[in-house]
Design an enzyme around this catalytic site. Structure first.
Site, PDB file in Angstrom:
ATOM      1  N   PRO A   1       0.856  -1.199   0.000  1.00 39.33           N
ATOM      2  CA  PRO A   1       0.000   0.000   0.000  1.00 39.33           C
ATOM      3  C   PRO A   1       0.882   1.235   0.000  1.00 39.33           C
ATOM      4  CG  PRO A   1       0.156  -0.898   2.221  1.00 39.33           C
ATOM      5  CD  PRO A   1       0.907  -1.848   1.331  1.00 39.33           C
TER       6      PRO A   1
ATOM      7  N   CYS B   1       3.092   3.248   9.058  1.00 36.78           N
ATOM      8  CA  CYS B   1       3.180   4.543   8.372  1.00 36.78           C
ATOM      9  C   CYS B   1       4.075   5.498   9.154  1.00 36.78           C
ATOM     10  CB  CYS B   1       1.797   5.157   8.212  1.00 36.78           C
ATOM     11  SG  CYS B   1       1.827   6.766   7.365  1.00 36.78           S
TER      12      CYS B   1
ATOM     13  N   LYS C   1       0.975  -4.751   9.067  1.00 41.06           N
ATOM     14  CA  LYS C   1       2.218  -4.241   8.476  1.00 41.06           C
ATOM     15  C   LYS C   1       2.903  -3.362   9.510  1.00 41.06           C
ATOM     16  CE  LYS C   1       4.168  -2.479   4.197  1.00 41.06           C
ATOM     17  NZ  LYS C   1       5.010  -1.334   4.566  1.00 41.06           N
TER      18      LYS C   1
ATOM     19  N   GLY D   1       6.965  -2.283  -3.337  1.00 44.19           N
ATOM     20  CA  GLY D   1       6.297  -0.997  -3.362  1.00 44.19           C
ATOM     21  C   GLY D   1       6.881  -0.091  -4.415  1.00 44.19           C
TER      22      GLY D   1
END
Length: 328
Positions: free
Chosen positions: A7, A98, A139, A223
């Site tokens: 993502p 994140c 994650k 990614g």
């Protein structure tokens, strides 16, 4: 071996997922994060970030798309995960990685890695809230400021009933600066039987092999590497399978860019249509020199008609060069 498309907020959306999975090699995708605070979000929020929910939870190529949730409180995360399951999500992914300061200041992402017990509580609440047949994945990074709580987080997630963990092999402090510490992931592999997916600094099939050896993981998450080289998943799979494939030529990438732009143009307001293709060119130019030249030619263009004309002209020039007979 499984290859999972990572993502990436504001970059890998449904349009990009459709394009990349159509090229082959990808086993699963994860959406951009859905921000969860205290309320149960309406279905339209999930469908906006995961329109695949209306198509069996898969991209047009048939690749499943897990919905990723980001938040710091177990109960709202569980309620929204249950809604995702009701809407047809094939899996739920939880974002504890994140590194963005704005996200961390809002009690989300990597900052939660400072509290392994809370991480475990969130995973456990989500696991209880969704049917057992729906995977719940997480994650994470190696830590927030340092790696001291890395294994505590891994074990908390495993004990809470997660299906697997994807590990970005850097701390939040490391950001995206190389190297990725793949060997640190091997410590987690040694401590749990939970499937673990290695992520970070995989730019080539050779990197993929080195990552597998250092991390002791067979499964990989790609990614930025897949944005710089759209055929990277296919090349990695072919190479590790012992039958290397031919990389895509720039002319084929240019055709993808053209398709991508027209897809975005149909979705965006005219003044926003050029942004995504320029953003993608910013990634592509790290591997394809031609992308840098094309970016320089369109970077100041805003009018979608002008951008379309520039892309069409670029592709036509490439096609004319390919079709031109070789000199005797």
């Amino acid at each position: 071996m499984r290859l999972i498309l990572a993502p990436m907020e504001g970059v890998i959306d449904a349009t990009m997922r459709a394009l990349l999975t159509d090229l082959g090699g990808i086993d699963r995708c994860v959406t951009e994060f859905v921000r969860v605070s205290q309320q149960l979000l309406p279905p339209r929020v999930f469908r906006r970030l995961c329109p695949e929910l209306d198509s069996g939870g898969c991209t047009p190529a048939g690749v499943p798309v897990y919905v990723q949730l980001l938040g710091g409180q177990p109960s709202p995360m569980a309620d929204n995960a249950a809604r995702c399951a009701e809407l047809g999500a094939p899996g739920i992914d939880l974002n504890f990685g994140c590194p963005a300061k704005t996200v961390n200041k809002s009690d989300g992402g990597a900052i939660l890695l400072q509290e392994p017990e809370r991480v475990g509580s969130i995973v456990a609440a989500v696991r209880r809230a969704v049917p057992a047949v729906i995977p719940v994945t997480a994650k994470i990074r190696l830590g927030f400021e340092d790696r001291s709580q890395f294994l505590d987080n891994v074990l908390a997630i495993a004990a809470a009933g997660a299906s697997e963990i994807a590990i970005h092999a850097r701390t939040r402090r490391d950001g995206y600066q190389p190297p990725a510490w793949w060997d640190e992931i091997a410590r987690a592999v040694a401590q749990t039987s939970l499937p673990i997916v290695a992520n970070g600094e995989i730019w080539s099939p050779e990197d993929a092999r080195r990552c597998q050896l250092a991390s002791q993981c067979q499964d990989l998450m790609l990614g930025r590497g897949a944005l710089r080289r759209p055929d990277l998943p296919r090349l990695v799979r072919a190479s590790l399978g012992g039958a290397p494939a031919e990389p895509m030529a720039w002319i084929d990438i240019a055709a993808l860019l053209q398709h991508f732009f027209h897809s975005k143009r149909a979705q965006c307001e005219p003044r926003h249509a050029a942004g995504p293709v320029k953003q993608w060119l910013g990634y592509l130019r790290h591997y394809y020199p031609e992308a840098g030249l094309l970016f320089a030619g369109i970077k100041r263009l805003i009018d979608p008609v002008a951008v379309s004309a520039a892309l069409d002209a670029h592709l036509a020039t490439l096609q004319a060069g390919r079709d031109r007979p070789a000199a005797a």
